[in-house]
Each structure stands twice: as structure tokens, then as C-alpha cells.
Design an enzyme around this catalytic site. Structure first.
Site, PDB file in Angstrom:
ATOM      1  N   CYS A  85      -0.866   1.998 -16.581  1.00  0.00           N
ATOM      2  CA  CYS A  85       0.347   2.400 -15.851  1.00  0.00           C
ATOM      3  C   CYS A  85       0.337   3.875 -15.468  1.00  0.00           C
ATOM      4  CB  CYS A  85       1.580   2.084 -16.685  1.00  0.00           C
ATOM      5  SG  CYS A  85       1.601   0.378 -17.238  1.00  0.00           S
ATOM      6  N   HIS A 130       7.803   5.595 -13.890  1.00  0.00           N
ATOM      7  CA  HIS A 130       7.195   4.273 -14.048  1.00  0.00           C
ATOM      8  C   HIS A 130       8.304   3.283 -14.410  1.00  0.00           C
ATOM      9  CE1 HIS A 130       4.702   1.033 -15.187  1.00  0.00           C
ATOM     10  NE2 HIS A 130       4.852   1.170 -16.483  1.00  0.00           N
ATOM     11  N   ASN A 153       7.514  -4.645 -13.828  1.00  0.00           N
ATOM     12  CA  ASN A 153       6.552  -3.592 -14.166  1.00  0.00           C
ATOM     13  C   ASN A 153       5.260  -3.868 -13.387  1.00  0.00           C
ATOM     14  OD1 ASN A 153       4.600  -1.974 -15.324  1.00  0.00           O
ATOM     15  ND2 ASN A 153       5.256  -2.358 -17.439  1.00  0.00           N
TER      16      ASN A 153
END
Ligand code: UT7
Length: 327
Positions: free
Chosen positions: A114, A254, A284
Site C-alpha cells: 500500500c 491511503h 482498499n
């Protein structure tokens, strides 16, 4: 002063959609649990099996190049952040180079899950500041659906597929551009999020249990780590730029869990209205998450010239990366 400025952003969401109602049919979960605990209502999925991560990356990159008013051949470097490249070898970035026709660019992947796209920004900006290159394309793109176990309710409801891209250009600037980028790693925490099989430790040809090719995550531990690390990272970045919380116009974080963003907003004393949040419709999307949210903020006119943008990401490694960019 030679700085990297972001002159183009782009993103791509695949057409397939999985809603919380779909997950109610697949695992023991509920729309209520998912919305309350994560903030996610739907996520996009790359359902066409003929397509892979480089196709989404190429689409997002084309949008970013168009905004930058640049041709693919203007690029000196392509950095693709991904943990779901089309194949193990060669890198996903070389497929993007080929599909764009960016024949003058050297191309490589970065693997920081990520945090990958901001690590890519770190590398691209450093290459530009050093004088080595003038133009860079930094992409975060993931087909996480292809490494998710759709029988594990702890992980499957969280993730979606997407791509986001940023075009960086060298400029003689004293105020605008990438002011600071910082990346940290704590390899002691590697087991918190990992995919056990498919690498040299557990090669595919030896594996009979397909769930070993999917994401394993200790969600609660990651949650606590993320809030603490991202708050510390934000303070570190603001100190470096001699800025304080009230100087930050936008936080582009994020999008892993809406509750992480609420906790971060409290810790930084930056109101949630100044966070660009799209998790409700994307889930996500790992490395695609920050460049995609940035693209939304730029295209809908929220992020304007002269504003300070704090970008933050964290994930498997644990690896976390952040940047302050003056737009
Ligand atoms: O992108 C990389 C970074 N990743 C992250 O930042 C993820 C961070 N972690 C999280 O976002 C959260 O920890 C999760 C959303 C993954 C989990 O939320 P939580 O509030 O931390 O739940 P939990 O793991 O503590 O589990 C609480 C309960 C458990 O049941 P019991 O043991 O209390 O009976 C889970 O089995 O919730 C259960 N649960 C679910 N229930 C319904 C877990 N997933 C689900 C689900 N539906 N999908």
C-alpha cells in the site's frame, strides 16, 4: 532549485462491482458490520480474465499524460508500484511501457504494497532532483481481487482493484512541487500482512492449498500500528517543511479503513473535511489508493494551486511513506 512537480494525475476503476449485499451472499457478514467497521459500501473488481494489472495501469497513465499535455515518448522513467504485477517476471512496468509506447523510458516495479506509490514518488522525485531524469511516470495499480480469499470474511470485504498515476516533471521552483518525501520500513512486522506462497520461500509448484496464495492479515494489529505510524510520519513531514497542521490544505491518505482516517484526523487536529476520502466506493486498493484519491481531488477542483497536500500510506512490510506537495 530543481524540484519535481506533479503535472498530471489519472485513475482507472474496472467496471465490475461487488457490493456489501453481494458479500452477504458469500460469507457470514452484513452490510451494517462492513459499513460501521470499515466505511466500505462497494469496490470495483477486474472481472475480465483477459485483463491484468498493466491494463488498468496503462489506462490511468494515459489520463495522467493527457492532463500533463505530454506524449508517452516524453517519459524518461516509469515506476509501477504493485504487488499484483501481471507475472513474476518481467516487471509490470515493462508491460506498461510497451502498452503506452513509452520507448524512451526505463521501467521498473517497486514492491511496498500500500505504501508503494509514495515510495515510487520518493524515487521519481529523487531522480528528478538529482538531474538524472526530467520526466517520470509513477503508478500504483493492483488487481488485489486476484489474491483475495473470498471465503475469508476478515479480508475479502476490504479490498478492490484500481490504478492511479502521477506524472512528475522537473522544474526550477522555489515554492511548488514535492517539498518532502519520507519512507520507513519495519521488517520485524512482516507477518502482519503477507501472502505466504508464490515466491521462493514457498514456490507455486509445491503448493496444494490455494488459500496460501491469498492475503493473510492481522487486522487489529495493523490498525493500531497504522494510526500511530501515520500520525508520527505526518509530524515528521510537517517539521521538515516547517509547516504546522493548519498549513495543510488537504490530506490524501491511503484508504484502508474510514476509522483509521477518523483517528488520524483527531490525532493531527486536521478536520476530516480536509481529508480526500473515497473508500466508500473503492475499498482498499493498496498502491492505487493514494494516486486515485489525489486524482479525484485535482479533477473535482478541491486541490488548487498553491495549496499544501499531505499524502500518507501504510501497508505490508510494515512499510509507510508520506509526502508534502505544494500544488
Ligand atoms: O492496506 C493495508 C493496511 N490495512 C489496514 O490498515 C487494515 C487495518 N485493519 C482494519 O481495518 C480492521 O482491523 C478490520 C476492518 C480488518 C477489522 O476490524 P476490527 O474492528 O479490527 O475487527 P476485529 O478483527 O477485531 O474482529 C472483530 C470481530 C471478530 O469476531 P469475534 O472474534 O469478536 O467474534 C471477527 O471475526 O469481527 C469479526 N469480523 C467480521 N464480522 C462480520 C471480521 N470480519 C468480519 C466481517 N463481517 N466481514
Amino acid at each position: 532549485m530543481r524540484r519535481a512537480i506533479i503535472v498530471g494525475t489519472g485513475s482507472h476503476l474496472p467496471e465490475g462491482v461487488l457490493t456489501n449485499a453481494d458479500f452477504e451472499q458469500m460469507v457470514d457478514t452484513s452490510d451494517k458490520w462492513i459499513v460501521e467497521r470499515t466505511g466500505v459500501r462497494e469496490r470495483h473488481i477486474l472481472t475480465d480474465e483477459k485483463l491484468a494489472t498493466s491494463d488498468m495501469a496503462t489506462a490511468a497513465s494515459a489520463h495522467a499524460l493527457e492532463m500533463a499535455n505530454m506524449q508517452p515518448t516524453d517519459l524518461d522513467c516509469i515506476i509501477l508500484a504493485t504487488v499484483t504485477a501481471d507475472m513474476t517476471c518481467p516487471s509490470g512496468a515493462v508491460r506498461v511501457q510497451q502498452k503506452l509506447g513509452a520507448n524512451n523510458a526505463f521501467a521498473f516495479d517497486v514492491s511496498a504494497a500500500c505504501a508503494g506509490s509514495l515510495l515510487g514518488l520518493d524515487i521519481g522525485a529523487t531522480l528528478i532532483e538529482s538531474g538524472r531524469i526530467r520526466n517520470a511516470l509513477v503508478i500504483g495499480a493492483e488487481s488485489i481481487s486476484r489474491i483475495v480469499n473470498y471465503q475469508d470474511r476478515n479480508t475479502c470485504v476490504l479490498f478492490g482493484d484500481a490504478a492511479g498515476a502521477m506524472v512528475l516533471r522537473a522544474a526550477d521552483e522555489t515554492t511548488r512541487g514535492v517539498l518532502a518525501v519520507v519512507t520507513h520500513t519495519d521488517g520485524r512486522q512482516w507477518e502482519l500482512i503477507h501472502v505466504p506462497a508464490g515466491g521462493s520461500a514457498l514456490p507455486g509448484k509445491k503448493v496444494t492449498d490455494p488459500t496460501l496464495f491469498t492475503v493473510h492479515m492481522s487486522g487489529r494489529e495493523v490498525f493500531k500500528f497504522a494510526v500511530r505510524a501515520l500520525a508520527d510520519l505526518s509530524h515528521e513531514l510537517m517539521r521538515r517543511c516547517q509547516l504546522v497542521n493548519t498549513d495543510i490544505h488537504w490530506v490524501v491518505p491511503h484508504q484502508a479503513n474510514r476509522r483509521i482516517l477518523e483517528a488520524l484526523s483527531q490525532k493531527l487536529a486536521i478536520p476530516l473535511e480536509r481529508f480526500i476520502i473515497n473508500i466508500e466506493h473503492t475499498g482498499n486498493t493498496s498502491s492505487a489508493s493514494v494516486p486515485m484519491a489525489l486524482d479525484q481531488g485535482v479533477r473535482d477542483g478541491r486541490i488548487r494551486q498553491g495549496e499544501a497536500v499531505l499524502m500518507l500510506a501504510i501497508g505490508s512490510g510494515m512499510a509507510w511513506s508520506g509526502a508534502i506537495v505544494r500544488w
